[in-house]
Design an enzyme around this catalytic site. Structure first.
Site, short mmCIF file in Angstrom:
data_model
loop_
_atom_site.label_atom_id
_atom_site.label_comp_id
_atom_site.label_asym_id
_atom_site.label_seq_id
_atom_site.Cartn_x
_atom_site.Cartn_y
_atom_site.Cartn_z
N ASP A 1 -2.75 7.64 1.17
CA ASP A 1 -1.81 7.47 0.19
C ASP A 1 -1.62 5.76 -0.34
OD1 ASP A 1 -0.08 7.72 -1.78
OD2 ASP A 1 1.64 8.80 -0.63
N HIS B 1 2.71 15.77 -0.70
CA HIS B 1 4.16 15.62 -0.58
C HIS B 1 4.74 16.63 -0.78
CE1 HIS B 1 3.00 11.21 -0.01
NE2 HIS B 1 2.97 11.10 -1.45
ZN ZN Z 1 0.40 9.58 -4.14
#
Ligand code: ZN
Length: 465
Positions: A331, A280
């Site tokens: 994720d 991210h």
């Molecule tokens: Zn994560």
């Protein structure tokens, strides 16, 4: 009995230099490719033939296995009051309640089912960013690596390659803030995490299907000093993964307490190179985008989760043009499908720029091919394992496409990846999946699917009681 040496013939296989004809794949009993030979004149008599075109298996570079059990359970507005909004942080509160309830047996069942789903989707490796370490009371288990070991065993039972990354979670916020009570199952020091890793290595030694690394959770959860202590005790080639800039609130807090944006802060202080995966790296400015690309680290993109959590959009166009490395991960597992991750990566760019084929390049004009190649290479690097390419010395990890599937049938090979990634017509075009040379998925069914799903349902019922 596994024979010494195995082989498979494919009329079409996607090799490092593109689609090739009449390819003979050969691998050893350990699951490593020993030879990949295109343009074979004739099929050797005793060799099996693949049911369709072959693609290398995709690595999944970011997973929190237990979160699979909460997929679909947080899609309602929980914030109350006028103008109230839900965001990542309100989702995290719900996720913590889930994490507080998971048992070793429940985690094992959820993880095994998840890894079967991954294999069916064509993910043949997974990097598990594992942070639930302790009992619900926050005490060590008798075997301190109990939960991590359950996850490693689940991967082995499902047949997926694993990179286990025990997470160092030490603080609740920048400036070494004391952990919150609902983080008690996660908390370690660098020393206690190294002990846990040593216990895990002793119980489950590394092999061709299993690699260890570490994951400092995020800059808000470790200090500069503890991050150094964590890395100092580690082999120099082991993978290091970190959540870096998922939320603007954490970028603002980092600037306020540390005087720099998270990616810049990390690049300025640590030797960030190809063994790092920055998960991210969503909120990066123009300088950080170029500096991250230059570092050789992999940007871990989890598009379906980032969309689901309302994180933001990574500047993929600028980053890829600067030769930045990427890989994809599922994720939170709101979806388990690399095709959807790649599609959304491009669609985020199309919707914001009002253009088409944004992530194509002059060298690779087909968007799907460019993103598939990049995610294979970057994803494999993030695993720290030899996978992601059909070539000798790499794992025998691949998928066999259904040549009659409506997304590719009748098309020339140069359009196959476009059909696989961008078309959404009915069931998956992925028919069979091999990992480490084992045919784990045949005609869209994993060999242990029924039993694993039954155990998953029992675990889910316990969690939702
Ligand atoms: Zn994560």
């Amino acid at each position: 009995m596994t024979p010494e040496k195995q082989s498979l013939f494919a009329e079409h296989a996607y090799l490092p230099d593109g689609w090739r004809r009449n390819v003979l794949l050969e691998w050893d009993a350990d699951g490593t490719l020993t030879a990949v030979t295109p343009d074979t004149a004739e099929i050797p008599a005793d060799v099996q033939k693949a049911a369709g075109p072959i693609l290398p298996g995709m690595p999944n570079l970011h997973s929190h296995a237990f979160q699979r059990a909460m997929a679909g359970l947080t899609e309602y507005r929980a914030a109350s009051g006028n103008g109230a909004t839900d965001n990542f942080w309100s989702w995290r509160d719900l996720m913590y309640r889930f994490a507080a309830r998971i048992t070793p047996e429940g985690l094992a069942s959820v993880a095994q089912w998840l890894y079967i789903e991954m294999l069916k989707a064509g993910y043949t490796s997974v990097c598990e960013f594992h942070y639930v370490h302790h009992t619900p009371e926050g005490k060590r288990y008798t075997n301190q690596a109990e939960l991590a070991q359950r996850v490693v065993d689940a991967a082995s039972a499902a047949g997926i390659g694993m990179t286990m990354l025990p997470v160092l979670y030490q603080y609740s916020g920048f400036g070494a803030r004391a952990p919150r009570d609902d983080q008690r199952r996660f908390i370690n020091t660098p020393e206690s995490l190294h002990e846990l890793l040593a216990a895990l290595r002793a119980a489950r030694p590394e092999n061709a299907a299993l690699r260890y690394g570490v994951a400092p959770h995020s800059l808000r959860a470790v200090s500069e000093q503890s991050l150094r202590a964590l890395l100092d005790g580690l082999d120099r080639s082991a993978p290091v993964h970190i959540h870096i800039a998922e939320q603007t609130a954490e970028v603002d807090a980092c600037i306020e307490t540390e005087g720099a944006r998270p990616v810049q802060w990390l690049l300025d202080r640590f030797d960030v190179d190809g063994r790092w995966c920055l998960v991210h790296a969503t909120h990066v400015d123009a300088n950080e985008t170029l500096a991250l690309a230059k570092s050789g680290a992999v940007a871990g993109l989890c598009l379906t989760t980032e969309a689901n959590l309302g994180d933001g959009i990574f500047p993929a166009h600028e980053y890829l043009d600067a030769q930045g490395r990427i890989g994809v991960g599922s994720d939170s597992h709101i979806g388990v499908d690399w095709r959807a991750e790649l599609r959304l990566l491009e669609y985020g760019q199309r919707l914001t720029r009002r253009q088409r084929n944004v992530l194509a390049s002059a060298h690779t004009p087909y968007v799907a091919d460019r993103l598939f190649d990049a995610a294979l290479e970057g994803g494999a690097r993030a695993t720290g394992r030899a996978t992601g390419a059909l070539q000798a010395g790499h794992r025998a990890d691949w998928l066999v496409l259904d040549p009659d599937h409506a997304s590719i049938a009748g098309h020339a090979p140069n359009n196959w990846l476009s059909g696989v990634v961008f078309c959404e017509h009915g069931e998956t075009p992925i028919r069979d999946v091999y990992a480490g040379g084992d045919k784990l998925v045949e005609n869209r069914r994993h060999r242990d699917e029924e039993g694993a799903y039954a155990r998953y349902r029992i675990a889910l019922a316990e969690l939702l009681k």
